[in-house]
Design a protein around this motif. Structure first.
Motif, PDB file in Angstrom:
ATOM      1  N   ASP A 154       0.920  -1.088   0.020  1.00  0.00           N
ATOM      2  CA  ASP A 154       0.023  -0.127  -0.168  1.00  0.00           C
ATOM      3  C   ASP A 154       0.777   1.161   0.061  1.00  0.00           C
ATOM      4  O   ASP A 154       0.385   2.238  -0.800  1.00  0.00           O
ATOM      5  CB  ASP A 154      -0.879   0.135   1.232  1.00  0.00           C
ATOM      6  CG  ASP A 154      -2.203  -0.934   1.084  1.00  0.00           C
ATOM      7  OD1 ASP A 154      -2.482  -1.235  -0.223  1.00  0.00           O
ATOM      8  OD2 ASP A 154      -2.791  -1.303   2.182  1.00  0.00           O
ATOM      9  N   GLN A 155       1.882   1.048   0.676  1.00  0.00           N
ATOM     10  CA  GLN A 155       2.639   2.405   0.828  1.00  0.00           C
ATOM     11  C   GLN A 155       3.647   2.715  -0.479  1.00  0.00           C
ATOM     12  O   GLN A 155       3.628   3.779  -0.759  1.00  0.00           O
ATOM     13  CB  GLN A 155       3.721   2.408   2.023  1.00  0.00           C
ATOM     14  CG  GLN A 155       2.965   2.421   3.392  1.00  0.00           C
ATOM     15  CD  GLN A 155       4.194   1.980   4.610  1.00  0.00           C
ATOM     16  OE1 GLN A 155       5.022   1.324   4.322  1.00  0.00           O
ATOM     17  NE2 GLN A 155       3.909   2.549   5.704  1.00  0.00           N
ATOM     18  N   LEU A 156       3.988   1.725  -1.214  1.00  0.00           N
ATOM     19  CA  LEU A 156       4.785   1.816  -2.476  1.00  0.00           C
ATOM     20  C   LEU A 156       3.514   2.351  -3.444  1.00  0.00           C
ATOM     21  O   LEU A 156       4.071   3.198  -4.143  1.00  0.00           O
ATOM     22  CB  LEU A 156       5.126   0.550  -3.077  1.00  0.00           C
ATOM     23  CG  LEU A 156       6.242  -0.150  -2.266  1.00  0.00           C
ATOM     24  CD1 LEU A 156       6.621  -1.494  -2.610  1.00  0.00           C
ATOM     25  CD2 LEU A 156       7.577   0.714  -2.443  1.00  0.00           C
ATOM     26  N   ALA A 157       2.461   1.914  -3.500  1.00  0.00           N
ATOM     27  CA  ALA A 157       1.495   2.491  -4.306  1.00  0.00           C
ATOM     28  C   ALA A 157       1.052   4.095  -3.902  1.00  0.00           C
ATOM     29  O   ALA A 157       0.833   4.909  -4.912  1.00  0.00           O
ATOM     30  CB  ALA A 157      -0.031   1.660  -4.137  1.00  0.00           C
ATOM     31  N   ALA A 158       1.033   4.325  -2.639  1.00  0.00           N
ATOM     32  CA  ALA A 158       0.866   5.724  -2.432  1.00  0.00           C
ATOM     33  C   ALA A 158       1.951   6.671  -2.766  1.00  0.00           C
ATOM     34  O   ALA A 158       1.768   7.495  -3.171  1.00  0.00           O
ATOM     35  CB  ALA A 158       0.607   5.982  -0.879  1.00  0.00           C
ATOM     36  N   GLN A 159       3.272   6.124  -2.840  1.00  0.00           N
ATOM     37  CA  GLN A 159       4.499   6.774  -3.077  1.00  0.00           C
ATOM     38  C   GLN A 159       4.292   7.144  -4.790  1.00  0.00           C
ATOM     39  O   GLN A 159       4.666   8.364  -5.178  1.00  0.00           O
ATOM     40  CB  GLN A 159       5.571   6.186  -2.813  1.00  0.00           C
ATOM     41  CG  GLN A 159       6.058   6.255  -1.406  1.00  0.00           C
ATOM     42  CD  GLN A 159       6.540   7.544  -1.033  1.00  0.00           C
ATOM     43  OE1 GLN A 159       6.895   8.362  -1.653  1.00  0.00           O
ATOM     44  NE2 GLN A 159       6.036   7.740   0.470  1.00  0.00           N
ATOM     45  N   VAL A 160       3.977   6.127  -5.496  1.00  0.00           N
ATOM     46  CA  VAL A 160       3.719   6.216  -6.785  1.00  0.00           C
ATOM     47  C   VAL A 160       2.628   7.268  -7.138  1.00  0.00           C
ATOM     48  O   VAL A 160       2.829   8.284  -8.035  1.00  0.00           O
ATOM     49  CB  VAL A 160       3.505   4.844  -7.460  1.00  0.00           C
ATOM     50  CG1 VAL A 160       3.256   4.836  -9.088  1.00  0.00           C
ATOM     51  CG2 VAL A 160       4.626   4.007  -7.444  1.00  0.00           C
ATOM     52  N   ARG A 161       1.450   7.226  -6.573  1.00  0.00           N
ATOM     53  CA  ARG A 161       0.397   8.073  -6.653  1.00  0.00           C
ATOM     54  C   ARG A 161       0.807   9.592  -6.429  1.00  0.00           C
ATOM     55  O   ARG A 161       0.523  10.571  -6.996  1.00  0.00           O
ATOM     56  CB  ARG A 161      -0.778   7.653  -5.799  1.00  0.00           C
ATOM     57  CG  ARG A 161      -1.631   6.517  -6.369  1.00  0.00           C
ATOM     58  CD  ARG A 161      -2.882   6.465  -5.734  1.00  0.00           C
ATOM     59  NE  ARG A 161      -2.609   6.222  -4.317  1.00  0.00           N
ATOM     60  CZ  ARG A 161      -2.717   4.968  -3.903  1.00  0.00           C
ATOM     61  NH1 ARG A 161      -2.756   4.014  -4.704  1.00  0.00           N
ATOM     62  NH2 ARG A 161      -2.394   4.604  -2.526  1.00  0.00           N
ATOM     63  N   SER A 162       1.761   9.625  -5.457  1.00  0.00           N
ATOM     64  CA  SER A 162       2.371  11.049  -5.005  1.00  0.00           C
ATOM     65  C   SER A 162       3.238  11.425  -6.049  1.00  0.00           C
ATOM     66  O   SER A 162       3.087  12.783  -6.321  1.00  0.00           O
ATOM     67  CB  SER A 162       3.279  10.736  -3.750  1.00  0.00           C
ATOM     68  OG  SER A 162       4.087  11.896  -3.483  1.00  0.00           O
TER      69      SER A 162
END
Length: 94
Positions: free
Chosen positions: A59-67
């Motif tokens: 989830d955190q990796l996906a959030a970083q990509v969205r960022s």
């Protein structure tokens, strides 16, 4: 991260949102962790914790990509506003 935020955003978005791209991969990894959590024997808290951490990392990796994608979109909006107002950004040297 240095460089052009818009260009990086476009590269990340293309790679992440394509069929079988990064978001699909991270969703699959998270689903596998969650499925394994359902197979853990009762009382095996260490294994449950490890699997939960793995799902959270996905989830955190996906959030970083969205960022990164959002940063490029924000930069594009800011450039558009500056162009409409005929303003050039001031660059300060240190």
């Amino acid at each position: 991260m240095g460089g052009d935020k818009k260009a990086r955003s476009l590269r990340f978005e293309e790679f992440a949102r394509e069929e079988g791209g990064l978001f699909d991969l991270l969703d699959k990894i998270k689903a596998e962790y969650l499925a394994k959590m359902g197979q853990v024997k009762p009382g095996d808290a260490k294994t449950l914790e490890t699997l939960a951490i793995g799902a959270r990392v996905a989830d955190q990796l996906a959030a970083q990509v969205r960022s990164v994608i959002a940063a490029g979109e924000i930069e594009a909006v800011n450039e558009d506003r500056r162009a409409k107002m005929n303003v050039t950004p001031i660059r300060k040297s240190i």
